[in-house]
Motif scaffolding. Structure first.
Motif, PDB file in Angstrom:
ATOM      1  N   LEU A   1      28.918 -67.027 -22.548  1.00  0.00           N
ATOM      2  CA  LEU A   1      30.346 -67.233 -22.819  1.00  0.00           C
ATOM      3  C   LEU A   1      30.582 -67.379 -24.318  1.00  0.00           C
ATOM      4  N   ARG A   2      31.448 -66.535 -24.868  1.00  0.00           N
ATOM      5  CA  ARG A   2      31.767 -66.580 -26.288  1.00  0.00           C
ATOM      6  C   ARG A   2      33.169 -67.143 -26.499  1.00  0.00           C
TER       7      ARG A   2
ATOM      8  N   THR B   1      38.783 -64.645 -21.344  1.00  0.00           N
ATOM      9  CA  THR B   1      38.488 -65.033 -19.963  1.00  0.00           C
ATOM     10  C   THR B   1      36.977 -65.118 -19.762  1.00  0.00           C
ATOM     11  N   VAL B   2      36.591 -65.523 -18.575  1.00  0.00           N
ATOM     12  CA  VAL B   2      35.171 -65.627 -18.225  1.00  0.00           C
ATOM     13  C   VAL B   2      34.567 -64.288 -17.825  1.00  0.00           C
ATOM     14  N   ILE B   3      35.337 -63.214 -17.821  1.00  0.00           N
ATOM     15  CA  ILE B   3      34.852 -61.941 -17.286  1.00  0.00           C
ATOM     16  C   ILE B   3      33.611 -61.420 -18.004  1.00  0.00           C
TER      17      ILE B   3
ATOM     18  N   SER C   1      29.707 -60.867 -16.271  1.00  0.00           N
ATOM     19  CA  SER C   1      28.844 -59.684 -16.306  1.00  0.00           C
ATOM     20  C   SER C   1      27.434 -60.062 -16.740  1.00  0.00           C
ATOM     21  N   ALA C   2      27.336 -60.890 -17.769  1.00  0.00           N
ATOM     22  CA  ALA C   2      26.022 -61.327 -18.248  1.00  0.00           C
ATOM     23  C   ALA C   2      25.311 -62.158 -17.185  1.00  0.00           C
ATOM     24  N   PHE C   3      26.046 -62.987 -16.490  1.00  0.00           N
ATOM     25  CA  PHE C   3      25.502 -63.846 -15.435  1.00  0.00           C
ATOM     26  C   PHE C   3      24.928 -63.009 -14.301  1.00  0.00           C
ATOM     27  N   VAL C   4      25.673 -61.989 -13.892  1.00  0.00           N
ATOM     28  CA  VAL C   4      25.210 -61.090 -12.825  1.00  0.00           C
ATOM     29  C   VAL C   4      23.952 -60.351 -13.268  1.00  0.00           C
ATOM     30  N   ASP C   5      23.920 -59.919 -14.524  1.00  0.00           N
ATOM     31  CA  ASP C   5      22.730 -59.230 -15.035  1.00  0.00           C
ATOM     32  C   ASP C   5      21.497 -60.120 -14.953  1.00  0.00           C
ATOM     33  N   ARG C   6      21.648 -61.386 -15.306  1.00  0.00           N
ATOM     34  CA  ARG C   6      20.501 -62.295 -15.310  1.00  0.00           C
ATOM     35  C   ARG C   6      20.032 -62.611 -13.893  1.00  0.00           C
ATOM     36  N   LEU C   7      20.945 -62.708 -12.959  1.00  0.00           N
ATOM     37  CA  LEU C   7      20.556 -62.943 -11.577  1.00  0.00           C
ATOM     38  C   LEU C   7      19.843 -61.729 -10.994  1.00  0.00           C
ATOM     39  N   ASN C   8      20.239 -60.544 -11.446  1.00  0.00           N
ATOM     40  CA  ASN C   8      19.657 -59.299 -10.935  1.00  0.00           C
ATOM     41  C   ASN C   8      18.400 -58.871 -11.668  1.00  0.00           C
TER      42      ASN C   8
END
Length: 267
Positions: free
Chosen positions: A129-130, A135-137, A141-148
């Motif tokens: 998050l910057r 927004t958190v959008i 995306s970064a969060f989904v990448d790390r989970l995947n």
């Protein structure tokens, strides 16, 4: 502020006061989170509950409860001590709509890798998050990448906002963990409520159209942001605060979306 805006503000405030209560939670996967006092357990239970939050709400609650019952009193301990093979074995035969033990096992494996790398889901999300992000959008995306990253096979359980999805379930997860009031248990730090995005599905989209918060006909990411901006006119620091009260219409049998639309028309 125009008169229609004043009327909408009064309507939203009235709905929040009346329905934003624990007594209106059930049936909702949110109720499964209340059993966990420790944030380290609640954040994991919340992500599992959100990822499975599609289909009939009664079946969602049943599926989430079944998963959490297997995991025991501490989802954190269960996940950290597990392996991908063990996850699939523990949940052999699991099915929720399109998800089976392979999807669920991959999700738990991804969560485990994030915990090992960052210590918590919260810390992982905050790293993406910057301050300049409205927004958190992008962080989603970064969060989904790390989970995947090390857990292929999660599939449809994790949406990607880069593909235009409204990411209703992930935004619901963030609402639960970032906000704290009578219904949302909270626990996460470092994420401004003002950056949250409304969890948008077809029912919430219909409500947004009725309230004049959007004219767009697609329930996608652009519409979710537009509706969030509309709610921000009435609650700039916490635009998602009205989501729970509004979504009782269509979830609880005695509260129909048509009833809410009529209320909006008469406001």
């Amino acid at each position: 502020m125009s008169l229609p805006d004043l009327k909408r503000k009064k309507l939203l405030a009235r709905l929040y006061r009346r329905y934003n209560r624990r007594s209106y939670v059930s049936p909702d996967p949110l109720e499964c989170l209340y059993r966990f006092d420790e944030v380290k357990d609640r954040e994991l239970a919340a992500l599992i509950a959100a990822c499975l939050a599609y289909g009939r709400v009664a079946q969602i609650v049943k599926s989430v409860s079944a998963v959490l019952n297997v995991m025991g009193p501490s989802p954190h301990d269960f996940i950290c001590s597990g392996t991908p093979a063990r996850f699939e074995k523990e949940f052999a035969g699991f099915r929720h709509r399109f998800a089976d033990e392979v999807h669920l096992g991959a999700l738990l494996a991804g969560m485990r890798q994030v915990l090992l790398a960052y210590g918590s889901l919260n810390a992982c999300f905050v790293e993406g998050l910057r301050k300049k992000d409205p927004t958190v959008i992008p962080a989603l995306s970064a969060f989904v990448d790390r989970l995947n990253a090390d857990a292929g096979g999660i599939g449809h359980l994790l949406a990607d906002p880069r593909k235009g999805s409204a990411c209703k379930r992930l935004n619901l997860f963030l609402r639960w963990m970032v906000r704290k009031d009578s219904v949302d248990p909270g626990g996460w730090a470092g994420i401004p409520r003002a950056k949250l995005v409304v969890p948008l599905d077809t029912h919430m989209h219909a409500i947004g159209l009725a309230l004049g918060l959007t004219r767009r006909q697609q329930a996608d990411c652009v519409t979710a942001v537009e509706m969030t901006q509309g709610f921000a006119c009435f609650s700039p620091r916490d635009p998602v605060k009205y989501d729970f009260a509004l979504t009782r219409f269509g979830i609880r049998q005695e509260m129909k979306v048509d009833d809410l639309i009529r209320m909006a028309d008469c406001a």
